[in-house]
Design an enzyme around this catalytic site. Structure first.
Site, short mmCIF file in Angstrom:
data_model
loop_
_atom_site.label_atom_id
_atom_site.label_comp_id
_atom_site.label_asym_id
_atom_site.label_seq_id
_atom_site.Cartn_x
_atom_site.Cartn_y
_atom_site.Cartn_z
N ASP A 287 62.55 55.03 -29.73
CA ASP A 287 63.45 55.94 -29.03
C ASP A 287 64.86 55.34 -29.12
OD1 ASP A 287 64.56 57.97 -27.57
OD2 ASP A 287 63.00 58.00 -26.05
C1 BGC Z 1 65.12 60.65 -25.73
C2 BGC Z 1 64.27 61.17 -26.87
C3 BGC Z 1 65.16 61.81 -27.91
C4 BGC Z 1 66.18 60.80 -28.38
C5 BGC Z 1 67.09 61.31 -29.48
C6 BGC Z 1 66.29 59.83 -26.20
O1 BGC Z 1 67.18 59.57 -25.17
O2 BGC Z 1 64.30 59.90 -24.86
O3 BGC Z 1 63.33 62.08 -26.40
O4 BGC Z 1 64.39 62.30 -28.96
O5 BGC Z 1 66.98 60.44 -27.26
O6 BGC Z 1 67.96 62.27 -29.04
#
Ligand code: BGC
Length: 766
Positions: A287
């Protein structure tokens, strides 16, 4: 997973090894893509390999990302880019990669296309409420086509985290609390985006957040999860495994500590479960900034240690933190990471790029993008899906459906005309700059056109909703907080509500949460209707006029008062671009609501976490004395899992098994008759639940093991059939540490919600 060793309950258990399923799986990429990837890998330097493991931000984000990735791309230091929603910019950066980098490897562009691009579908929790996986598949197929037309070949969807606590803001991004429903929705989304196999017409998925993120302590986003393996296997991992078996090419590791080991550095999750047990052939991305965060968690000593721990755990790609970029090559030079480990991390990324056809067609035709994104079929589909996802929670005295006979209508509530909220969170256009080009239809707008000039509509929005602490995205994009209303302003809004409702024949209240109140970093401690919505609602009901409450929200809210005083309540969730039209379709009976709750709806926040598939306790809740309950509040939910009303009524009868005694290796067919006993056509969802009475471990009081949504004409009966076999009867036993069907007695129920009473008994023998 243990292999065929002698286990304490081996005599009882028909062990099912996931590795067997994994061997039977189709290859994710073709032999040709694999061959080309290997050939390319042989030509790459260590730095170029590390480059493929780096996903850089396409935008500058003050405080997080200081510069555009142009120079790094030219040097072959970027394998993927995220957060870009501008097609021309995507092509410009792709040209740098293909024209200027030594090996001309194209970039894989990624973004969170969670529920649509310009046509925004209902939020995932809503689509799960349809109890119709074809809804998810159709919406995500459309979303995938739109994403590809805009140049995005990889979406960070589906979120398959099980959420048993409505305080957790991200509950709206998933399918709710149940592993069976969650698995069905996970599979449908993989098929919708990728198709039945990965190829040039696929949108690569990212199954997230692996794993256990929804169990964050206290429902606080990012907080630690403590989940015993028995729950990981039987509950939290199930939708992930379903998505993997459906052919998902990518997984995303979660942010939080799982049993004290951050998911991004968790070898048990990323290697033992995902690759060894399941045979996953794709790649795992962290993530955002999660590799760097391994240090913040107190798990890694410094960035080099973070990179080391992540790659050794099995994490292929570092999202946005540049920790791999700055440390991996040195770790290889020092011999701390072997080149074989590096190659293993890079190969599936290259192979998937070949499989997606990126090397042959790296660019997107931006002259065609708008025509795809604006196609009217998308909007028509959205409207249908939104209406199909709504759940009718209450309908006293046939308040609904409405006719257009009312002459004076009061529309109240801050969400009735808010184009910023009706599509919910995670809308792509407009996020991180760029114009939002969808034109959402609000409930007020559609009511005005339905009633036309014959009726007078008075609108009292009340004060704009605002969070006590700003939303992460608002903070990032510089959106100003609205100050809370003063006491005088509140009194003024209540007076306006009183005047408008006293004078009306009908009141329609559109209330709930602002979009920024649910989603990431949007956990909440109270479930009350925010702002002065409760007071406005009570004022409206005090008028004595019929009141219809339409809810727009991403999680169950405390509507206990409304459930006793407001005659009609329709849960619309965040219904998307055509949301207002879809709400009207249901309110006026053009569509008979058939959605069901994918979550248990608590009466008060103190009941959380609340879920139907809990174990029986020493003092089950129906005992009169020492029951396991609170003394100050009902222990039952306000609305149970699987609940939802219709404008017609249904009867379930004749529950029968083709074989009521089977061996553990066999299966039986379950049939139940569903009859529409009312006077209009409608959809029923036949839900099948089981409970194993005794075994090597206590089993949930009930668990969903089948469902089907059927449409019935008045008086019509349909027989719905299910199979109960290995997949439905087996569980992971904490005693045997293996999957298996254990002989014994199984209660079987079928009906319209998780309290279904029609039942029979299945006996399973060795
Ligand atoms: C979130 C993810 C997301 C990623 C990219 C993160 O803050 O937890 O779910 O896909 O950002 O945007």
């Amino acid at each position: 997973m243990q292999n065929g060793k002698l286990m304490p309950f081996a005599a009882l258990v028909t062990a099912t090894l996931f590795s067997i399923a994994a061997q039977a799986q189709n290859p994710l990429v073709s032999p040709e893509s694999q061959r080309r990837a290997k050939e390319l890998l042989r030509k790459m330097t260590v730095d170029e390999k590390v480059g493929q493991l780096n996903q850089s931000s396409g935008i500058v984000m003050p405080g997080f990302v200081d510069q555009k990735p142009d120079d790094m791309i030219a040097k072959g230091e970027v394998g993927s880019i995220l957060w870009l929603n501008n097609t021309k910019e995507i092509n410009r950066l792709q040209h740098i990669a293909v024209d200027q980098s030594r090996l001309h490897i194209p970039i894989l562009f990624a973004f969170d296309v969670i529920h649509g691009w310009r046509t925004v579908f209902p939020v995932p929790l809503a689509m799960a409420s349809s109890w119709d996986p074809s809804v998810e598949e159709a919406a995500q197929k459309e979303a995938g086509e739109d994403a590809r037309a805009a140049g995005i070949r990889w979406t960070f969807t589906p979120m398959v985290d099980i959420a048993r606590d409505s305080r957790w803001g991200r509950i709206m991004e998933g399918a709710g609390e149940d592993p069976y429903l969650g698995s069905a929705m996970a599979r449908a989304q993989v098929y919708g985006f990728q198709g039945k196999s990965l190829g040039p017409d696929s949108e690569l998925v990212s199954v997230k957040h692996f794993a256990g993120y929804g169990a964050a302590e206290g429902g606080r986003d990012y907080d630690s999860s403590y989940i015993p393996e028995v729950l990981m296997q039987n509950v939290y991992l199930k939708p992930f495994h379903a998505a993997e078996q459906a052919g998902a090419g990518n997984f995303m590791s979660a942010y939080m500590d799982l049993n004290d080991v951050p998911a991004t550095g968790n070898r048990w999750l990323l290697t033992d479960v995902l690759r060894k047990d399941w045979g996953f052939q794709g790649f795992v991305v962290s993530d955002a900034f999660a590799v760097a965060s391994l240090q913040v968690h107190g798990f890694a000593a410094d960035p080099a240690d973070a990179a080391l721990k992540a790659i050794n755990a099995g994490l292929n790609m570092d999202m946005a933190s540049l920790t791999y970029t700055h440390n991996l090559a040195k770790l290889v030079a020092e011999g701390k990471v072997s080149e074989a480990t590096l190659d293993k991390a890079v190969l599936p990324i290259l192979a998937i790029k070949y499989q997606l056809g990126l090397f042959d067609h790296p660019y997107v035709d931006d002259t065609k993008t708008d025509a795809v994104l604006d196609r009217p079929e998308g909007l028509a589909l959205e409207r249908k899906i939104a209406a199909r996802s709504m759940v009718l929670l209450r309908n006293e005295n046939h308040t609904l459906p409405l006719t257009t006979s009312a002459k004076k209508i009061a529309v109240i509530g801050p969400l009735a005309d808010s184009i910023h909220d009706i599509e919910g969170g995670w809308t792509v256009e407009g996020l991180f700059g760029g114009p939002a080009k969808s034109h959402p239809v609000t409930v007020l707008a559609t009511l005005k056109s339905r009633y036309g000039a014959n009726a007078e509509i008075t609108f009292v929005p009340g004060p704009q909703l605002s969070r006590v602490f700003p939303s992460m995205l608002d903070a990032l994009t510089g959106v100003k907080q609205v100050p809370p209303p003063t006491e005088a302003e509140k009194a003024d809004w209540i007076n306006k509500t009183k005047a408008a409702t006293a004078d009306a024949d009908l009141v329609i209240a559109v209330m709930g949460e602002a979009a920024s109140m649910s989603g990431e970093a949007a956990s909440q401690a109270s479930m009350a209707l925010p702002g002065i919505q409760q007071e406005m609602l009570e004022t409206a009901v005090a008028s004595g006029k019929p009141v219809v409450l339409v809810l727009e929200n991403g999680r169950p809210l405390d509507i206990t008062w409304a459930s006793e005083h407001v005659p009609a309540i329709l849960e619309a969730w965040y219904p998307g671009t055509e949301g207002g039209n879809a709400v009207a379709d249901v309110l006026f009976g053009d569509v008979n609501p058939g959605g069901k709750l994918p979550v248990s709806w608590a009466r008060s926040v103190g009941q959380e976490p609340l879920y139907y598939n809990h174990n029986l306790t020493h003092e089950p809740e129906d005992r009169p004395t020492f029951t396991s309950r609170y003394w100050d509040v009902e222990s039952k939910p306000l609305y149970v899992f699987g609940y939802g009303l219709s404008y017609t009524s249904f009867n379930f009868s004749n529950l029968r098994l083709s074989h009521d005694h089977i061996r553990a290796s066999e299966s039986t067919e379950v049939s139940v008759d569903v009859t529409n006993t009312g006077s209009v056509a409608g959809d029923a969802v036949a839900e099948l639940y089981i409970h194993q009475r005794a075994g090597s471990a206590s089993r949930p009081v009930r668990q969903l093991e089948g469902f089907e949504r059927v449409t019935l004409k008045p008086g019509e009966t349909q027989t719905v059939k299910f199979t109960l076999g290995k997949d439905e009867l087996e569980f992971w036993s904490p005693q045997t540490k293996a999957w298996g069907v254990e002989p014994g007695a199984f209660d079987v129920w079928a009906g319209g919600d998780s309290k279904a009473s029609l039942n029979t008994l299945l006996t399973v023998t060795q």
